[in-house]
Scaffold this active site. Structure first.
Site, PDB file in Angstrom:
ATOM      1  CG  ASP A  13      -1.857   1.196   1.229  1.00 30.58           C
ATOM      2  OD1 ASP A  13      -2.573   1.119   0.311  1.00 30.58           O
ATOM      3  OD2 ASP A  13      -1.825   2.140   2.206  1.00 30.58           O
ATOM      4  CB  SER A  14       0.275   4.927  -0.964  1.00 30.37           C
ATOM      5  OG  SER A  14      -0.942   4.912  -0.205  1.00 30.37           O
ATOM      6  CB  CYS A  76      -2.606   0.654  -3.065  1.00 31.16           C
ATOM      7  SG  CYS A  76      -2.593   2.308  -3.289  1.00 31.16           S
ATOM      8  CD  GLU A 161       0.025   7.338   5.236  1.00 30.86           C
ATOM      9  OE1 GLU A 161       1.043   7.285   5.663  1.00 30.86           O
ATOM     10  OE2 GLU A 161      -0.522   6.145   5.261  1.00 30.86           O
ATOM     11  CB  CYS A 195      -9.314   4.998  -0.311  1.00 33.83           C
ATOM     12  SG  CYS A 195      -7.916   5.377   0.270  1.00 33.83           S
ATOM     13  CG  HIS A 197      -5.033   5.302   3.748  1.00 31.19           C
ATOM     14  ND1 HIS A 197      -4.394   4.520   2.559  1.00 31.19           N
ATOM     15  CD2 HIS A 197      -4.095   5.949   4.489  1.00 31.19           C
ATOM     16  CE1 HIS A 197      -3.298   4.879   2.900  1.00 31.19           C
ATOM     17  NE2 HIS A 197      -2.905   5.707   3.786  1.00 31.19           N
TER      18      HIS A 197
HETATM   19  N1  DGL Z   1      -4.849   3.624   0.189  1.00 34.39           N
HETATM   20  C1  DGL Z   1      -4.829   3.719  -1.004  1.00 34.39           C
HETATM   21  C2  DGL Z   1      -5.919   3.527  -1.817  1.00 34.39           C
HETATM   22  O1  DGL Z   1      -6.798   2.474  -1.384  1.00 34.39           O
HETATM   23  C3  DGL Z   1      -3.892   4.864  -1.505  1.00 34.39           C
HETATM   24  C4  DGL Z   1      -4.145   6.169  -0.638  1.00 34.39           C
HETATM   25  C5  DGL Z   1      -3.038   7.308  -1.439  1.00 34.39           C
HETATM   26  O2  DGL Z   1      -1.872   7.160  -1.117  1.00 34.39           O
HETATM   27  O3  DGL Z   1      -3.607   8.374  -1.739  1.00 34.39           O
HETATM   28  O4  DGL Z   1      -6.036   4.087  -2.587  1.00 34.39           O
END
Ligand code: DGL
Length: 277
Positions: A13-14, A76, A161, A195, A197
Site C-alpha cells: 500500500d502507499s 491499494c 497518515e 480506499c 485508508h
Molecule cells: N490506500 C490507497 C488506496 O486504497 C491509497 C491512498 C493514497 O496514497 O492516496 O487508494
C-alpha cells in the site's frame, strides 16, 4: 530431498491503508507468511499521475519479489487502478512468469450489486481511483443497471497518515465530503470505501453516515477472495511458506510505522519488526 518452501505473500500500500486488508488476510489465512510494504514517505498516491503511481508500484512489486514473494496483493485501490493491469499483462509474463500480482477492485465490485436495493451506489476514493473510472467500469461488468456516484476525497489520506483526521477541521472536512456524496443522489443506499485508508476512520464514518446506508469495506472481501483463489491455484499455494510470520517494511521512519501500527491495531500487531524500504 524435499525442496524448502519459502514463498511469501506481499501486501503493498502507499502507506497504512493496506493494514486494513492485511488484518483480514491474517484472520482468514493465518498460516501464510506475509511481507507488508508501506510507501509512507511517498504517500499519498491518490493525487499523483499515472506514470508516477505506476513507477512507484513497480518498484514496490520488484522489491517484494526480491524478498521472496510469490504472490502480491496491491492493497491499494489507486495502485490497483493505475498499475495492476500493465504489471499483469506486460511485466509478469516477461520478467516473472509463475509469480502473481492481484488487486482489490475486482473482488469488491463483484459483491456490491448484492447489497444495493435502490441500485444506487456511492464510491468514496482517491482522486486517482475516481479519475480512472475503474469502479464504474468494473461495477457495470457484474451489475447491470446499477448507477455509480463517485466522490474523490483527496485530503482524507494525508489527514489519516498524519493522524490529523480527528481534529475539528479534519472531522468537518470529512463530514462535508459525505454530504457532498449523498447530495449526488438521495437514493444512494450503499457506499464502498474504495480506499484502504478509509476503514481506519470507520467509527467516525458510522457516526456521520445515515444508518440506512450500507458501508462496504474491502478487507474481508479481499481475504475471502484470496482464499478461494489459493484453493483454485494449488500450484501457487504449494510454493508458499506456512509459518504464519509477518515482516513490515516502510519507506518512512520504521519507529513511526511501528508506533502507528501498534496503536491502531493493538489486538493484531504487537511487538512488530519494521525494516526500512
Ligand atoms: N490506500 C490507497 C488506496 O486504497 C491509497 C491512498 C493514497 O496514497 O492516496 O487508494
Amino acid at each position: 530431498m524435499v525442496e524448502e518452501v519459502k514463498g511469501k505473500i506481499g501486501v503493498f500500500d502507499s502507506g497504512y491503508g493496506g493494514l486494513t486488508i492485511l488484518k483480514e488476510l491474517i484472520a482468514e489465512l493465518p498460516e501464510y507468511e506475509y511481507i507488508y510494504l508501506g510507501d509512507n514517505a511517498r504517500a499519498p498516491y491518490g493525487t499523483k499521475s499515472y506514470d508516477v503511481v505506476f513507477q512507484y508500484t513497480l518498484e514496490a512489486v520488484e522489491f517484494l519479489f526480491e524478498k521472496g514473494c510469490e504472490l502480491i496483493i496491491l492493497a491499494c485501490n489507486t495502485a490497483s487502478a493505475k498499475a495492476l493491469r500493465t504489471i499483469q499483462q506486460t511485466i509478469l509474463p516477461k520478467k516473472y512468469p509463475g509469480k502473481r500480482v492481484l488487486g482489490v477492485i475486482r473482488p469488491s465490485t463483484e459483491k456490491v450489486g448484492l447489497l444495493t436495493k435502490t441500485n444506487k451506489i456511492g464510491v468514496l476514493a482517491t482522486e486517482g481511483t475516481v479519475k480512472s473510472d475503474s469502479y464504474k467500469i468494473e461495477i457495470a461488468k457484474f451489475n447491470q443497471g446499477v448507477a455509480v456516484f463517485q466522490l474523490a476525497c483527496p485530503l482524507w489520506v494525508p489527514l489519516i497518515e498524519n493522524k490529523k483526521w480527528n481534529t475539528v477541521h479534519g472531522r468537518s472536512l470529512i463530514k462535508e465530503d459525505i454530504s457532498t456524496l449523498l447530495r449526488l443522489d438521495s437514493e444512494i443506499d450503499t457506499i464502498i470505501l474504495a480506499c484502504t485508508h478509509f476503514p481506519l476512520i470507520i467509527d467516525y464514518l458510522l457516526e456521520i453516515i445515515p444508518r440506512h446506508i450500507t458501508i462496504l469495506g474491502q478487507g474481508d472481501i479481499v481475504a475471502k477472495s484470496l482464499s478461494v483463489y489459493l484453493d483454485k491455484h494449488n500450484w501457487l499455494s504449494m510454493k508458499l511458506n506456512k509459518e504464519g510470520k509477518i515482516t513490515f517494511y516502510t519507506s518512512e521512519d520504521p519507529l513511526l510505522f511501528k508506533k502507528f501500527t501498534e496503536s491502531e491495531f493493538l489486538e493484531f500487531f504487537k511487538d512488530i519488526k519494521v525494516l526500512k524500504f
